[in-house]
Write a protein that holds these residues in place. Structure first.
Motif, mmCIF file in Angstrom:
data_model
loop_
_atom_site.group_PDB
_atom_site.id
_atom_site.type_symbol
_atom_site.label_atom_id
_atom_site.label_comp_id
_atom_site.label_asym_id
_atom_site.label_seq_id
_atom_site.Cartn_x
_atom_site.Cartn_y
_atom_site.Cartn_z
ATOM 1 N N TRP A 184 0.826 -1.204 0.000
ATOM 2 C CA TRP A 184 0.000 0.000 0.000
ATOM 3 C C TRP A 184 0.862 1.256 0.000
ATOM 4 C CZ3 TRP A 184 0.674 3.422 3.933
ATOM 5 C CH2 TRP A 184 1.339 2.940 5.066
ATOM 6 N N CYS A 185 2.062 1.141 0.500
ATOM 7 C CA CYS A 185 2.907 2.320 0.651
ATOM 8 C C CYS A 185 3.575 2.727 -0.666
ATOM 9 C CB CYS A 185 3.953 2.035 1.719
ATOM 10 S SG CYS A 185 4.827 3.489 2.269
ATOM 11 N N CYS A 186 4.125 1.755 -1.392
ATOM 12 C CA CYS A 186 4.809 2.058 -2.656
ATOM 13 C C CYS A 186 3.968 1.686 -3.867
ATOM 14 C CB CYS A 186 6.153 1.346 -2.710
ATOM 15 S SG CYS A 186 6.034 -0.453 -2.752
ATOM 16 N N LYS A 187 2.754 1.182 -3.633
ATOM 17 C CA LYS A 187 1.824 0.783 -4.696
ATOM 18 C C LYS A 187 2.388 -0.307 -5.599
ATOM 19 C CE LYS A 187 -0.279 5.317 -4.572
ATOM 20 N NZ LYS A 187 0.464 5.772 -3.436
ATOM 21 N N GLY A 188 3.154 -1.230 -5.003
ATOM 22 C CA GLY A 188 3.681 -2.367 -5.738
ATOM 23 C C GLY A 188 4.943 -2.087 -6.531
ATOM 24 N N GLN A 189 5.505 -0.897 -6.412
ATOM 25 C CA GLN A 189 6.713 -0.540 -7.156
ATOM 26 C C GLN A 189 7.989 -1.027 -6.460
ATOM 27 O OE1 GLN A 189 6.829 1.199 -10.168
ATOM 28 N NE2 GLN A 189 4.636 0.834 -10.179
ATOM 29 N N GLY A 190 7.961 -1.094 -5.142
ATOM 30 C CA GLY A 190 9.153 -1.473 -4.382
ATOM 31 C C GLY A 190 10.027 -0.287 -4.025
ATOM 32 N N VAL A 191 9.770 0.861 -4.646
ATOM 33 C CA VAL A 191 10.520 2.082 -4.357
ATOM 34 C C VAL A 191 9.545 3.253 -4.290
ATOM 35 C CG1 VAL A 191 12.686 1.349 -5.412
ATOM 36 C CG2 VAL A 191 10.984 2.492 -6.800
ATOM 37 N N HIS A 192 9.960 4.277 -3.567
ATOM 38 C CA HIS A 192 9.199 5.522 -3.510
ATOM 39 C C HIS A 192 9.852 6.498 -4.476
ATOM 40 C CE1 HIS A 192 6.831 4.505 0.035
ATOM 41 N NE2 HIS A 192 7.910 3.931 0.497
ATOM 42 N N ARG A 193 9.062 7.097 -5.294
ATOM 43 C CA ARG A 193 9.570 8.105 -6.228
ATOM 44 C C ARG A 193 9.230 9.492 -5.681
ATOM 45 N NH1 ARG A 193 12.231 5.033 -9.452
ATOM 46 N NH2 ARG A 193 11.169 3.385 -10.561
ATOM 47 N N SER A 194 10.159 10.382 -5.825
ATOM 48 C CA SER A 194 9.942 11.752 -5.400
ATOM 49 C C SER A 194 9.064 12.464 -6.415
ATOM 50 C CB SER A 194 11.284 12.472 -5.278
ATOM 51 O OG SER A 194 11.097 13.841 -5.011
ATOM 52 N N GLU A 195 8.085 13.218 -5.943
ATOM 53 C CA GLU A 195 7.219 13.945 -6.860
ATOM 54 C C GLU A 195 7.934 15.135 -7.488
ATOM 55 O OE1 GLU A 195 3.551 14.958 -5.013
ATOM 56 O OE2 GLU A 195 3.174 12.913 -4.365
ATOM 57 N N SER A 196 8.847 15.762 -6.739
ATOM 58 C CA SER A 196 9.539 16.921 -7.272
ATOM 59 C C SER A 196 10.678 16.534 -8.215
ATOM 60 C CB SER A 196 10.085 17.778 -6.126
ATOM 61 O OG SER A 196 10.990 17.011 -5.358
ATOM 62 N N ASN A 197 11.316 15.374 -7.974
ATOM 63 C CA ASN A 197 12.413 14.918 -8.817
ATOM 64 C C ASN A 197 12.180 13.447 -9.154
ATOM 65 O OD1 ASN A 197 14.762 14.378 -10.128
ATOM 66 N ND2 ASN A 197 16.120 14.870 -8.425
ATOM 67 N N PRO A 198 11.655 13.139 -10.326
ATOM 68 C CA PRO A 198 11.316 11.750 -10.669
ATOM 69 C C PRO A 198 12.515 10.796 -10.696
ATOM 70 C CG PRO A 198 10.426 13.287 -12.296
ATOM 71 C CD PRO A 198 11.279 14.071 -11.374
ATOM 72 N N HIS B 277 14.874 10.717 -8.472
ATOM 73 C CA HIS B 277 15.211 10.364 -7.089
ATOM 74 C C HIS B 277 14.238 9.314 -6.576
ATOM 75 C CE1 HIS B 277 16.699 10.735 -3.046
ATOM 76 N NE2 HIS B 277 15.460 10.910 -2.614
ATOM 77 N N SER B 278 14.772 8.238 -6.024
ATOM 78 C CA SER B 278 13.923 7.199 -5.440
ATOM 79 C C SER B 278 14.621 6.606 -4.232
ATOM 80 C CB SER B 278 13.618 6.105 -6.461
ATOM 81 O OG SER B 278 14.804 5.459 -6.846
ATOM 82 N N ARG B 279 13.833 5.972 -3.387
ATOM 83 C CA ARG B 279 14.389 5.278 -2.215
ATOM 84 C C ARG B 279 13.623 3.987 -2.027
ATOM 85 N NH1 ARG B 279 10.983 5.975 2.231
ATOM 86 N NH2 ARG B 279 9.509 7.660 1.968
ATOM 87 N N ARG B 280 14.254 3.045 -1.340
ATOM 88 C CA ARG B 280 13.636 1.745 -1.112
ATOM 89 C C ARG B 280 12.430 1.880 -0.188
ATOM 90 N NH1 ARG B 280 17.661 -2.582 0.955
ATOM 91 N NH2 ARG B 280 15.736 -3.717 0.735
ATOM 92 N N CYS B 281 11.437 1.043 -0.412
ATOM 93 C CA CYS B 281 10.267 0.999 0.467
ATOM 94 C C CYS B 281 10.615 0.099 1.654
ATOM 95 C CB CYS B 281 9.060 0.443 -0.287
ATOM 96 S SG CYS B 281 7.601 0.295 0.745
ATOM 97 N N TRP B 282 10.526 0.628 2.847
ATOM 98 C CA TRP B 282 10.887 -0.174 4.012
ATOM 99 C C TRP B 282 9.716 -0.997 4.520
ATOM 100 C CZ3 TRP B 282 8.718 1.062 8.822
ATOM 101 C CH2 TRP B 282 8.051 2.277 8.887
ATOM 102 N N TRP B 283 8.503 -0.741 4.031
ATOM 103 C CA TRP B 283 7.362 -1.564 4.435
ATOM 104 C C TRP B 283 7.446 -2.951 3.818
ATOM 105 C CZ3 TRP B 283 3.984 -0.593 8.168
ATOM 106 C CH2 TRP B 283 3.826 0.705 8.594
ATOM 107 N N CYS B 284 7.766 -3.001 2.532
ATOM 108 C CA CYS B 284 7.797 -4.289 1.833
ATOM 109 C C CYS B 284 9.220 -4.771 1.579
ATOM 110 C CB CYS B 284 7.042 -4.188 0.513
ATOM 111 S SG CYS B 284 7.769 -3.035 -0.668
ATOM 112 N N LYS B 285 10.220 -4.034 2.053
ATOM 113 C CA LYS B 285 11.629 -4.378 1.871
ATOM 114 C C LYS B 285 11.991 -4.510 0.389
ATOM 115 C CE LYS B 285 12.014 -6.513 6.365
ATOM 116 N NZ LYS B 285 10.737 -6.056 6.831
ATOM 117 N N ASN B 286 11.487 -3.560 -0.401
ATOM 118 C CA ASN B 286 11.830 -3.416 -1.814
ATOM 119 C C ASN B 286 11.281 -4.528 -2.706
ATOM 120 O OD1 ASN B 286 13.005 -1.647 -3.627
ATOM 121 N ND2 ASN B 286 14.870 -2.838 -3.762
#
Length: 64
Positions: free
Chosen positions: A16-30, A32-41
């Motif tokens: 639910w946090c990364c919407k199945g992507q495994g990473v979070h994308r920054s809205e201001s800078n596409p 830039h991304s970081r690992r999702c710690w809820w699903c461990k990427n």
């Protein structure tokens, strides 16, 4: 009954946090991304019903 079959066949769902992507994308800078710690990427998480089922099976196994 249908939910039990569903969690048996499809135990994972999209995170639910990364919407199945495994990473979070920054809205201001596409770029830039970081690992999702809820699903461990992985992008997937166990369904709540499946977690309950697994715990009940483990308790039953420990008691036997």
């Amino acid at each position: 009954m249908i939910y039990v079959v569903r969690i048996a066949l499809f135990p994972l769902k999209d995170c639910w946090c990364c919407k199945g992507q495994g990473v979070h994308r920054s809205e201001s800078n596409p770029k830039h991304s970081r690992r999702c710690w809820w699903c461990k990427n992985t992008g997937k998480r166990w369904r709540i019903g499946r977690r309950v089922w697994n715990r009940m099976r483990q308790k039953h196994r420990d008691a036997s």
